[in-house]
Design a protein around this motif. Sequence first.
Motif, mmCIF file in Angstrom:
data_model
loop_
_atom_site.group_PDB
_atom_site.id
_atom_site.type_symbol
_atom_site.label_atom_id
_atom_site.label_comp_id
_atom_site.label_asym_id
_atom_site.label_seq_id
_atom_site.Cartn_x
_atom_site.Cartn_y
_atom_site.Cartn_z
ATOM 1 N N GLY A 624 6.553 13.814 1.100
ATOM 2 C CA GLY A 624 7.869 13.617 1.694
ATOM 3 C C GLY A 624 7.726 13.252 3.151
ATOM 4 N N ALA A 625 8.299 14.055 4.029
ATOM 5 C CA ALA A 625 8.229 13.779 5.466
ATOM 6 C C ALA A 625 6.980 14.363 6.115
ATOM 7 C CB ALA A 625 9.472 14.347 6.149
ATOM 8 N N ILE A 626 6.169 15.103 5.360
ATOM 9 C CA ILE A 626 4.997 15.776 5.928
ATOM 10 C C ILE A 626 3.790 14.835 5.881
ATOM 11 C CG2 ILE A 626 3.439 17.735 5.719
ATOM 12 C CD1 ILE A 626 5.716 19.210 4.256
ATOM 13 N N GLU A 627 3.179 14.604 7.028
ATOM 14 C CA GLU A 627 1.962 13.793 7.078
ATOM 15 C C GLU A 627 0.767 14.671 6.695
ATOM 16 O OE1 GLU A 627 1.484 11.954 10.850
ATOM 17 O OE2 GLU A 627 3.215 10.618 10.608
ATOM 18 N N LEU A 628 0.018 14.216 5.700
ATOM 19 C CA LEU A 628 -1.142 14.970 5.241
ATOM 20 C C LEU A 628 -2.426 14.427 5.858
ATOM 21 C CD1 LEU A 628 -0.161 15.299 1.469
ATOM 22 C CD2 LEU A 628 0.113 17.016 3.270
ATOM 23 N N THR A 629 -2.635 13.140 5.727
ATOM 24 C CA THR A 629 -3.794 12.501 6.346
ATOM 25 C C THR A 629 -3.356 11.190 6.971
ATOM 26 O OG1 THR A 629 -4.400 11.361 4.284
ATOM 27 C CG2 THR A 629 -5.429 13.504 4.707
ATOM 28 N N VAL A 630 -4.021 10.839 8.075
ATOM 29 C CA VAL A 630 -3.705 9.597 8.792
ATOM 30 C C VAL A 630 -5.002 8.886 9.131
ATOM 31 C CG1 VAL A 630 -2.599 8.589 10.815
ATOM 32 C CG2 VAL A 630 -1.638 10.657 9.792
ATOM 33 N N ARG A 631 -5.103 7.614 8.765
ATOM 34 C CA ARG A 631 -6.278 6.815 9.092
ATOM 35 C C ARG A 631 -5.830 5.520 9.761
ATOM 36 N NH1 ARG A 631 -7.824 7.791 3.444
ATOM 37 N NH2 ARG A 631 -7.045 5.696 3.109
ATOM 38 N N PRO A 632 -6.614 5.029 10.739
ATOM 39 C CA PRO A 632 -6.252 3.745 11.369
ATOM 40 C C PRO A 632 -6.271 2.626 10.334
ATOM 41 C CG PRO A 632 -7.917 4.905 12.655
ATOM 42 C CD PRO A 632 -7.810 5.626 11.349
ATOM 43 N N LEU A 633 -5.372 1.682 10.510
ATOM 44 C CA LEU A 633 -5.269 0.545 9.593
ATOM 45 C C LEU A 633 -5.672 -0.703 10.357
ATOM 46 C CD1 LEU A 633 -4.329 -0.379 6.771
ATOM 47 C CD2 LEU A 633 -2.043 -0.652 7.743
ATOM 48 N N LYS A 634 -6.808 -1.281 9.943
ATOM 49 C CA LYS A 634 -7.338 -2.426 10.685
ATOM 50 C C LYS A 634 -6.669 -3.734 10.284
ATOM 51 C CE LYS A 634 -11.871 -0.305 11.444
ATOM 52 N NZ LYS A 634 -13.346 -0.420 11.218
ATOM 53 N N ASP A 635 -6.517 -3.964 9.021
ATOM 54 C CA ASP A 635 -5.948 -5.236 8.550
ATOM 55 C C ASP A 635 -4.501 -5.004 8.113
ATOM 56 O OD1 ASP A 635 -8.423 -6.521 8.917
ATOM 57 O OD2 ASP A 635 -9.142 -5.725 7.006
ATOM 58 N N ALA A 636 -3.668 -4.784 9.073
ATOM 59 C CA ALA A 636 -2.264 -4.507 8.766
ATOM 60 C C ALA A 636 -1.549 -5.771 8.318
ATOM 61 C CB ALA A 636 -1.569 -3.929 9.999
ATOM 62 N N ASP A 637 -0.545 -5.602 7.505
ATOM 63 C CA ASP A 637 0.282 -6.706 7.033
ATOM 64 C C ASP A 637 0.903 -7.416 8.237
ATOM 65 O OD1 ASP A 637 2.328 -8.325 6.055
ATOM 66 O OD2 ASP A 637 2.856 -6.928 4.450
ATOM 67 N N PRO A 638 0.656 -8.715 8.392
ATOM 68 C CA PRO A 638 1.188 -9.448 9.559
ATOM 69 C C PRO A 638 2.708 -9.341 9.678
ATOM 70 C CG PRO A 638 -0.445 -10.774 8.414
ATOM 71 C CD PRO A 638 -0.198 -9.583 7.561
ATOM 72 N N THR A 639 3.382 -9.287 8.543
ATOM 73 C CA THR A 639 4.849 -9.167 8.607
ATOM 74 C C THR A 639 5.250 -7.846 9.234
ATOM 75 O OG1 THR A 639 5.074 -10.539 6.628
ATOM 76 C CG2 THR A 639 6.962 -9.179 7.240
#
Length: 843
Positions: A624-639
């Motif tokens: 839901g609204a709780i963040e469990l894990t966060v990793r950097p995103l290198k190839d993010a969607d250009p849009t």
Amino acid sequence: MIRYDVLDALPVRSVLPALADALAGDGTAVLVAPPGTGKTTLVPLVLAGLAGLAGDYPARRVLVAEPRRIAARAAARRMAWLLDEKPGESVGFTVRGERVVGRHTRVEVVTTGVLLQRLQRDQELAGVDAVVLDECHERHLDADTAAAFLWDVRQALRPELHLVAASATTDAEGWARLLGGAPVVEAAGTAHPVEVVWAPPVRPVRPPDGMLVDPTLLTHIASVVRRALAEQEGDVLCFLPGVGEIARVAGQLGELGEVDVLQVHGRAPAAVQDAVLAPGERRRVVLATSVAESSLTVPGVRVVVDSGLAREPRVDHARGLSGLTTVRASRAAGRQRAGRGGREAPGTVYRCWPEAEDGRLPAFPAPEIKVADLTAFALQAACWGDPDASGLALLDAPPGGAMAAARNVLSAVGAVDSAGRATRLGVRLGRLGVHPRLGRALLDTSGAGAEAVALLSEEAPRDYGDDLAAALRRARRGGDAYARRWAAEVRRLRSASSGLSSPSAPNEHLRVGAGTAEGADERLTGLVAALAFPERVAKLDGGSYLMASGTRAEVADGSALRGAPWIVVAVADRPTGKGHARVRLGAAVPEEVALAAAGALLGEHEEVRWAEGDVVARRIRRLGAIELTVRPLKDADPTLVRDALLEGLRQDGLGLLRWSREAEVLRQRLAFLHAHLGEPWPDVSDDALHARAEEWLEPELGRARRRSDLARTDAGQALARLLPWANGEAARLEELAPERITVPSGSRIRIDYQDPERPVLAVKLQEVFGLRRTPTVAGVPLLVHLLSPAGRPAAVTSDLASFWTDGYRGVRAELRGRYPKHPWPEDPTAAEPTRHTTARLRR
């Protein structure tokens, strides 16, 4: 031996012939009779042919529906006493967890919840000849629902079923319309006059906050009770909003000598209830909730002390919280309460609020259907075959938003299909007699969670604490009325769920498992609460807990829950003026159980947004609204990156771009042209540029990935894309809004377009000698700032011709002595313009 002396004295007896005529017609009637007139006790006996009175009905079986368990038991005991019998003979009762009926029972008193369960199992109510819906004016949701279902039964299956809507005070016309134009039968009461004494607190008290009542008010109420005992005769009936307030006031009253203090509420032991409803040998103070407004008759009362408070259900759909809250009692409730003091003789009511506030109180209590959680109601309607309740005969239609929220919950627990129809699981849940959320938890644990479900299905005493596991152990130890009812409910739930289970296969993480008894309690309560309220699974986040729903919650100082990494919030309220919820009952839960129970809320997605002044791209696993894990995103969607950059421009402004002097000037020139010529010259305000950002910032937006890329973007080059190239007007930019203008001296002076309404030309006075008219751009006269030889302002004009005639002489007189080396001709319109001194002109 029937107690005819008592029956003969009941005022409702005078309208029995009219009631008989009404029922002999179409079989329905609305009976309006004040408390104490016998509508609850004599009328059912007459309908069943048990009263032994002339004109009695033939033997029939009658159901009487009461809104509360305490009222159902009391009514059955009173009727049995009138017949000189014990409950379970001719008159019996059935409430949740307790059934006292026999083979020869002809009048059975049930709660409206029990009546609904019977209607769902047997829509014809086989063997029942008449139903009396008592205390309709209280507008409890179960009572409204039962009335609607009974009307359906009469219309489609049992037109011979007699139906009486009975109330002390009610919307008689509304109920008559609802029952197809039923006759209204009114019985006069025997009320005596009641004197009103206004007894507000001397000092202001805080208004109710959720379930909390200002202790100062409770202290004041205790003092008013003592005052009433000293000033008046007879027993005192004091109305308080809930069990906790009753206990506090009882504690403050302490020992009152020859006066007994009794506490009456739904959780009171049967012995206490019986003692209250029978005449006392000593003077009494009865502390009661609103159950004593009309459902119960307390003999001997001459004085009423009214706190002016009541408990009503409320639901906060935005935060997913529901429960009881303390409100100001309505004026109608105030009249009902005051009337209790005039039942047997003239009486007195002490009202613990200012007289000036009385007119501002609500006229009537809010119908539950308007303010309560409608999940159970929506399941009842779906099981009845009317998912949206549009075909039910209801005094008030259920609010659309509340019904939508209810259907979402039912869909989440598998109780209804996509069309809102009850599933097989939904039918099972509807017959368990608990909230559908709790029913699903009971079935998912194959009945092992019965103890925790029973604890959650009825609010535990406040002194049980806010830790569900500790409250469970406290209930097991017994020793109070709540624990006895809890144990009976556990047995009922185990029996009701025997052989039933959820169709979904249990997850390995959801097994209670082995371990210490205390550890098993912790795991069991956490599991049940998480299964019932998955969106209220919460993770410790700073000093508070963040629920999966997005709502923050706080636990009290000293709570056993404090510091637990994960909890489930079973019961909460929201204090006035605060954004965070307050945990009133919850359970610690292992992370793996929390994730498994709320598995439907688990998800992983890419998040690209503008935060803290730059593009943040992350891959997030959430509950839901709780963040469990966060990793950097290198190839993010250009849009998504493009959207984040646009949001950055909206939040932090266009200053994120590189604005050279030329770019700023171009924007000012375009603003001037748009202000004076309009289209096709573009609007270049911040809002307009944000709206068209994708148009004028392409391809820069397509290449940019972060803030630093925006900072390298030449705003002027990008802004030029908005020029009206298509129709050729762009070529006229220099003509209509030139960056510089040539003055008579030959100098090319820059025009300042900062004010689009009036551009400014700042030029030395000697350089415009001979210029008779004010220069214009796009037909707009420039505001000419005439400067001294040192470049300081000497005069401002938008009309050079007038200046030469009227203003120049004074400026000349002031400046010629200060700048003697510069020319100051008497006729500037005929003089030669110059950028130099007089000496240089001579050479």
